[in-house]
Design a protein around this motif. Structure first.
Motif, PDB file in Angstrom:
ATOM      1  N   SER A   1     -52.869  -4.106 -19.477  1.00  0.00           N
ATOM      2  CA  SER A   1     -51.756  -4.707 -18.760  1.00  0.00           C
ATOM      3  C   SER A   1     -50.524  -3.834 -18.922  1.00  0.00           C
ATOM      4  O   SER A   1     -50.455  -2.977 -19.796  1.00  0.00           O
ATOM      5  N   SER A   2     -49.584  -4.076 -18.073  1.00  0.00           N
ATOM      6  CA  SER A   2     -48.342  -3.310 -18.134  1.00  0.00           C
ATOM      7  C   SER A   2     -47.190  -4.256 -18.414  1.00  0.00           C
ATOM      8  O   SER A   2     -47.330  -5.477 -18.368  1.00  0.00           O
ATOM      9  N   VAL A   3     -46.061  -3.677 -18.687  1.00  0.00           N
ATOM     10  CA  VAL A   3     -44.864  -4.486 -18.920  1.00  0.00           C
ATOM     11  C   VAL A   3     -44.503  -5.239 -17.647  1.00  0.00           C
ATOM     12  O   VAL A   3     -44.116  -6.404 -17.686  1.00  0.00           O
ATOM     13  N   TYR A   4     -44.658  -4.599 -16.503  1.00  0.00           N
ATOM     14  CA  TYR A   4     -44.347  -5.251 -15.233  1.00  0.00           C
ATOM     15  C   TYR A   4     -45.249  -6.457 -15.000  1.00  0.00           C
ATOM     16  O   TYR A   4     -44.792  -7.506 -14.578  1.00  0.00           O
ATOM     17  N   GLY A   5     -46.530  -6.320 -15.304  1.00  0.00           N
ATOM     18  CA  GLY A   5     -47.461  -7.433 -15.142  1.00  0.00           C
ATOM     19  C   GLY A   5     -47.122  -8.589 -16.061  1.00  0.00           C
ATOM     20  O   GLY A   5     -47.147  -9.748 -15.657  1.00  0.00           O
ATOM     21  N   GLY A   6     -46.797  -8.287 -17.308  1.00  0.00           N
ATOM     22  CA  GLY A   6     -46.406  -9.328 -18.241  1.00  0.00           C
ATOM     23  C   GLY A   6     -45.127 -10.027 -17.815  1.00  0.00           C
ATOM     24  O   GLY A   6     -45.006 -11.249 -17.901  1.00  0.00           O
TER      25      GLY A   6
END
Length: 70
Positions: free
Chosen positions: A2-7
């Motif tokens: 996962s990425s920071v944007y997804g989180g």
């Protein structure tokens, strides 16, 4: 993976869901109080709910621009 944007996206969606549930609960409460013959809500009593609504209307375009258009 996962990425920071997804989180951040799922955090915002979850916060939005809690906000919608809370706003609906408040609106149902106000509607009930307006219809109650024994203890109706007055126009002065509606002021906090009006502030909540105006806050939502003013903040939503800012959040929309920051999340979806940036």
């Amino acid at each position: 993976s996962s990425s920071v944007y997804g989180g951040l996206f799922y955090l915002l969606i979850g916060a939005h869901g809690f906000h919608v549930m809370g706003a609906l609960a408040i609106l149902i409460y106000v509607w009930y109080r307006m219809e109650a013959p024994s203890n109706p809500i007055t126009s002065e009593g509606l002021f906090p709910f009006q502030l909540l609504w105006y806050f939502v209307v003013c903040v939503w375009p800012i959040i929309y621009v920051l999340v979806y258009l940036s």
